[in-house]
Design a protein around this motif. Sequence first.
Motif, PDB file in Angstrom:
ATOM      1  N   LEU A  15       0.644  -1.396   0.187  1.00  0.00           N
ATOM      2  CA  LEU A  15      -0.177   0.221  -0.498  1.00  0.00           C
ATOM      3  C   LEU A  15       1.120   1.244  -0.038  1.00  0.00           C
ATOM      4  O   LEU A  15       2.423   1.159   0.177  1.00  0.00           O
ATOM      5  CB  LEU A  15      -0.629  -0.247   1.151  1.00  0.00           C
ATOM      6  N   THR A  16      -0.090   2.226  -0.318  1.00  0.00           N
ATOM      7  CA  THR A  16       1.189   3.585  -0.083  1.00  0.00           C
ATOM      8  C   THR A  16      -0.057   4.681   0.521  1.00  0.00           C
ATOM      9  O   THR A  16      -1.076   4.348   0.617  1.00  0.00           O
ATOM     10  CB  THR A  16       1.445   3.989  -1.380  1.00  0.00           C
ATOM     11  N   VAL A  17       1.116   5.441   1.358  1.00  0.00           N
ATOM     12  CA  VAL A  17      -0.218   6.609   1.783  1.00  0.00           C
ATOM     13  C   VAL A  17      -0.931   7.543   1.181  1.00  0.00           C
ATOM     14  O   VAL A  17      -1.581   8.145   1.393  1.00  0.00           O
ATOM     15  CB  VAL A  17       1.000   7.453   3.236  1.00  0.00           C
ATOM     16  N   ALA A  18      -0.056   7.450   0.012  1.00  0.00           N
ATOM     17  CA  ALA A  18      -0.725   8.405  -1.272  1.00  0.00           C
ATOM     18  C   ALA A  18      -2.178   8.183  -1.796  1.00  0.00           C
ATOM     19  O   ALA A  18      -3.241   9.062  -1.941  1.00  0.00           O
ATOM     20  CB  ALA A  18       0.178   8.972  -2.235  1.00  0.00           C
ATOM     21  N   SER A  19      -2.476   7.074  -1.585  1.00  0.00           N
ATOM     22  CA  SER A  19      -4.383   6.366  -2.142  1.00  0.00           C
ATOM     23  C   SER A  19      -4.564   5.184  -1.631  1.00  0.00           C
ATOM     24  O   SER A  19      -3.479   4.406  -0.964  1.00  0.00           O
ATOM     25  CB  SER A  19      -3.773   6.223  -3.987  1.00  0.00           C
ATOM     26  N   PRO A  20      -5.375   5.026  -1.426  1.00  0.00           N
ATOM     27  CA  PRO A  20      -6.083   3.962  -1.390  1.00  0.00           C
ATOM     28  C   PRO A  20      -6.109   2.885  -2.148  1.00  0.00           C
ATOM     29  O   PRO A  20      -5.559   3.072  -3.635  1.00  0.00           O
ATOM     30  CB  PRO A  20      -7.159   4.153  -1.380  1.00  0.00           C
ATOM     31  N   THR A  21      -6.134   1.113  -1.920  1.00  0.00           N
ATOM     32  CA  THR A  21      -6.233  -0.027  -2.570  1.00  0.00           C
ATOM     33  C   THR A  21      -7.508  -0.592  -1.891  1.00  0.00           C
ATOM     34  O   THR A  21      -7.721  -0.387  -1.175  1.00  0.00           O
ATOM     35  CB  THR A  21      -4.753  -0.865  -1.409  1.00  0.00           C
ATOM     36  N   THR A  22      -7.707  -0.868  -2.999  1.00  0.00           N
ATOM     37  CA  THR A  22      -9.143  -1.874  -3.285  1.00  0.00           C
ATOM     38  C   THR A  22      -9.574  -3.218  -3.191  1.00  0.00           C
ATOM     39  O   THR A  22      -8.731  -3.669  -4.158  1.00  0.00           O
ATOM     40  CB  THR A  22     -10.413  -1.410  -4.340  1.00  0.00           C
ATOM     41  N   LEU A  23      -9.351  -4.173  -2.698  1.00  0.00           N
ATOM     42  CA  LEU A  23      -9.824  -5.185  -2.284  1.00  0.00           C
ATOM     43  C   LEU A  23     -11.458  -5.670  -3.104  1.00  0.00           C
ATOM     44  O   LEU A  23     -12.456  -5.666  -1.989  1.00  0.00           O
ATOM     45  CB  LEU A  23      -9.129  -5.842  -0.788  1.00  0.00           C
ATOM     46  N   VAL A  24     -11.901  -6.838  -3.374  1.00  0.00           N
ATOM     47  CA  VAL A  24     -12.835  -7.579  -4.619  1.00  0.00           C
ATOM     48  C   VAL A  24     -12.557  -8.808  -3.429  1.00  0.00           C
ATOM     49  O   VAL A  24     -12.019  -9.151  -4.587  1.00  0.00           O
ATOM     50  CB  VAL A  24     -13.119  -6.736  -6.068  1.00  0.00           C
ATOM     51  N   PHE A  25     -13.785  -8.741  -2.893  1.00  0.00           N
ATOM     52  CA  PHE A  25     -13.927 -10.699  -2.782  1.00  0.00           C
ATOM     53  C   PHE A  25     -15.098 -10.778  -3.487  1.00  0.00           C
ATOM     54  O   PHE A  25     -15.816 -10.397  -4.266  1.00  0.00           O
ATOM     55  CB  PHE A  25     -13.882 -10.685  -1.206  1.00  0.00           C
ATOM     56  N   ASN A  26     -14.969 -12.220  -3.344  1.00  0.00           N
ATOM     57  CA  ASN A  26     -15.925 -13.332  -4.136  1.00  0.00           C
ATOM     58  C   ASN A  26     -17.335 -13.390  -4.031  1.00  0.00           C
ATOM     59  O   ASN A  26     -17.916 -13.521  -3.917  1.00  0.00           O
ATOM     60  CB  ASN A  26     -15.122 -14.215  -5.058  1.00  0.00           C
ATOM     61  N   GLU A  27     -16.868 -12.931  -2.414  1.00  0.00           N
ATOM     62  CA  GLU A  27     -18.224 -12.957  -1.351  1.00  0.00           C
ATOM     63  C   GLU A  27     -18.181 -12.195  -0.336  1.00  0.00           C
ATOM     64  O   GLU A  27     -17.291 -11.752   0.348  1.00  0.00           O
ATOM     65  CB  GLU A  27     -18.182 -14.509  -0.606  1.00  0.00           C
ATOM     66  N   MET A  49     -18.229  -7.119  -0.040  1.00  0.00           N
ATOM     67  CA  MET A  49     -17.423  -7.419  -1.055  1.00  0.00           C
ATOM     68  C   MET A  49     -16.284  -6.819  -1.163  1.00  0.00           C
ATOM     69  O   MET A  49     -15.583  -7.433  -1.904  1.00  0.00           O
ATOM     70  CB  MET A  49     -18.561  -8.108  -2.125  1.00  0.00           C
ATOM     71  N   MET A  50     -15.962  -5.567  -0.453  1.00  0.00           N
ATOM     72  CA  MET A  50     -15.279  -4.521  -1.398  1.00  0.00           C
ATOM     73  C   MET A  50     -15.068  -3.968   0.005  1.00  0.00           C
ATOM     74  O   MET A  50     -15.379  -3.757   0.567  1.00  0.00           O
ATOM     75  CB  MET A  50     -15.917  -3.941  -2.382  1.00  0.00           C
ATOM     76  N   LEU A  51     -12.888  -3.839  -0.088  1.00  0.00           N
ATOM     77  CA  LEU A  51     -12.450  -3.494   1.626  1.00  0.00           C
ATOM     78  C   LEU A  51     -11.989  -2.457   0.563  1.00  0.00           C
ATOM     79  O   LEU A  51     -10.845  -2.374  -0.115  1.00  0.00           O
ATOM     80  CB  LEU A  51     -11.499  -4.106   2.089  1.00  0.00           C
ATOM     81  N   VAL A  52     -11.722  -0.967   1.016  1.00  0.00           N
ATOM     82  CA  VAL A  52     -10.905   0.284   0.638  1.00  0.00           C
ATOM     83  C   VAL A  52     -10.049   0.446   2.146  1.00  0.00           C
ATOM     84  O   VAL A  52     -10.649   0.214   3.540  1.00  0.00           O
ATOM     85  CB  VAL A  52     -11.722   1.327   0.012  1.00  0.00           C
ATOM     86  N   VAL A  53      -8.715  -0.065   1.776  1.00  0.00           N
ATOM     87  CA  VAL A  53      -7.650   0.108   2.690  1.00  0.00           C
ATOM     88  C   VAL A  53      -6.431   1.463   2.339  1.00  0.00           C
ATOM     89  O   VAL A  53      -6.052   1.274   0.811  1.00  0.00           O
ATOM     90  CB  VAL A  53      -6.954  -1.426   2.812  1.00  0.00           C
ATOM     91  N   ILE A  77       0.420  -6.140   5.575  1.00  0.00           N
ATOM     92  CA  ILE A  77      -0.122  -4.911   5.002  1.00  0.00           C
ATOM     93  C   ILE A  77       1.502  -4.412   5.017  1.00  0.00           C
ATOM     94  O   ILE A  77       1.733  -4.196   6.008  1.00  0.00           O
ATOM     95  CB  ILE A  77      -0.837  -4.342   5.274  1.00  0.00           C
ATOM     96  N   GLN A  78       1.900  -3.902   4.209  1.00  0.00           N
ATOM     97  CA  GLN A  78       3.587  -3.318   4.004  1.00  0.00           C
ATOM     98  C   GLN A  78       3.417  -2.044   2.816  1.00  0.00           C
ATOM     99  O   GLN A  78       2.892  -2.001   2.342  1.00  0.00           O
ATOM    100  CB  GLN A  78       4.900  -4.339   3.361  1.00  0.00           C
ATOM    101  N   THR A  79       3.720  -0.819   3.769  1.00  0.00           N
ATOM    102  CA  THR A  79       3.533   0.276   2.709  1.00  0.00           C
ATOM    103  C   THR A  79       4.824   0.127   1.542  1.00  0.00           C
ATOM    104  O   THR A  79       5.925  -0.598   1.642  1.00  0.00           O
ATOM    105  CB  THR A  79       4.211   1.436   3.477  1.00  0.00           C
ATOM    106  N   SER A  80       4.934   1.056   0.283  1.00  0.00           N
ATOM    107  CA  SER A  80       6.018   0.612  -0.839  1.00  0.00           C
ATOM    108  C   SER A  80       5.738   1.574  -1.403  1.00  0.00           C
ATOM    109  O   SER A  80       4.644   1.730  -1.724  1.00  0.00           O
ATOM    110  CB  SER A  80       5.282  -1.045  -1.110  1.00  0.00           C
ATOM    111  N   ASP A  81       7.132   1.453  -2.705  1.00  0.00           N
ATOM    112  CA  ASP A  81       7.053   2.526  -3.957  1.00  0.00           C
ATOM    113  C   ASP A  81       6.179   1.307  -5.048  1.00  0.00           C
ATOM    114  O   ASP A  81       5.856   2.906  -6.291  1.00  0.00           O
ATOM    115  CB  ASP A  81       8.051   3.063  -4.491  1.00  0.00           C
ATOM    116  N   ARG A  82       5.426   0.355  -5.103  1.00  0.00           N
ATOM    117  CA  ARG A  82       5.215  -0.721  -6.069  1.00  0.00           C
ATOM    118  C   ARG A  82       3.652  -0.570  -4.943  1.00  0.00           C
ATOM    119  O   ARG A  82       3.258  -1.909  -5.390  1.00  0.00           O
ATOM    120  CB  ARG A  82       5.608  -0.927  -6.443  1.00  0.00           C
ATOM    121  N   PRO A  83       3.127  -0.368  -4.767  1.00  0.00           N
ATOM    122  CA  PRO A  83       1.575  -0.381  -4.231  1.00  0.00           C
ATOM    123  C   PRO A  83       0.647  -0.699  -5.361  1.00  0.00           C
ATOM    124  O   PRO A  83       0.954  -0.958  -6.606  1.00  0.00           O
ATOM    125  CB  PRO A  83       1.172   1.190  -3.891  1.00  0.00           C
ATOM    126  N   HIS A  84      -0.713  -2.060  -4.813  1.00  0.00           N
ATOM    127  CA  HIS A  84      -0.990  -2.263  -5.599  1.00  0.00           C
ATOM    128  C   HIS A  84      -2.231  -1.405  -5.281  1.00  0.00           C
ATOM    129  O   HIS A  84      -2.924  -0.541  -4.496  1.00  0.00           O
ATOM    130  CB  HIS A  84      -2.025  -3.758  -5.065  1.00  0.00           C
TER     131      HIS A  84
END
Length: 154
Positions: A15-27, A49-53, A77-84
């Motif tokens: 992840l990055t502090v600059a923008s959120p990451t969205t996780l979409v689950f199938n249930e 079914m969706m998380l915003v982290v 979860i880790q911060t990175s310069d190559r976020p999902h």
Amino acid sequence: MDFYILAKSLTYLFLTVASPTTLVFNEPIEYISAGKNGDVTIHRSNNKMMLVVQPLKELMSTNMIVITKNNHFQFRIQTSDRPHNIVYVYPGKVNTTFLKRLETADFRILEGDSSVLVLNRSDSALKVNDQLIEREQYFSKGVPLFINEHRILN
């Protein structure tokens, strides 16, 4: 990006502090737990079914557990310069057919529809996503793969 996560496996999520990451689950998500207060913000969608982290600080590393009706997912979860950015999460399964994805003198990575097989070609154990493997091990497909502390895939 699609993550096919095998049961009882730890999955790195960058992840990055600059923008959120969205996780979409199938249930629908029944339970979420992540880090300490002040580490991350988590918002669950109305359809559950969706998380915003999003991390609240740089250089952060913590764990997150997500439980759905039929599955249990563990994330580091880790911060990175190559976020999902957006990740579709599916339960993985061990495949029986694979195609060669990557090969070096020390290892070979074979990829199936919903899992990855790492074959150790060296004389010593390989450290793959915090596990030591002597010969071979199955891993989740689409997730980051670290071999001897180097990010190899994703």
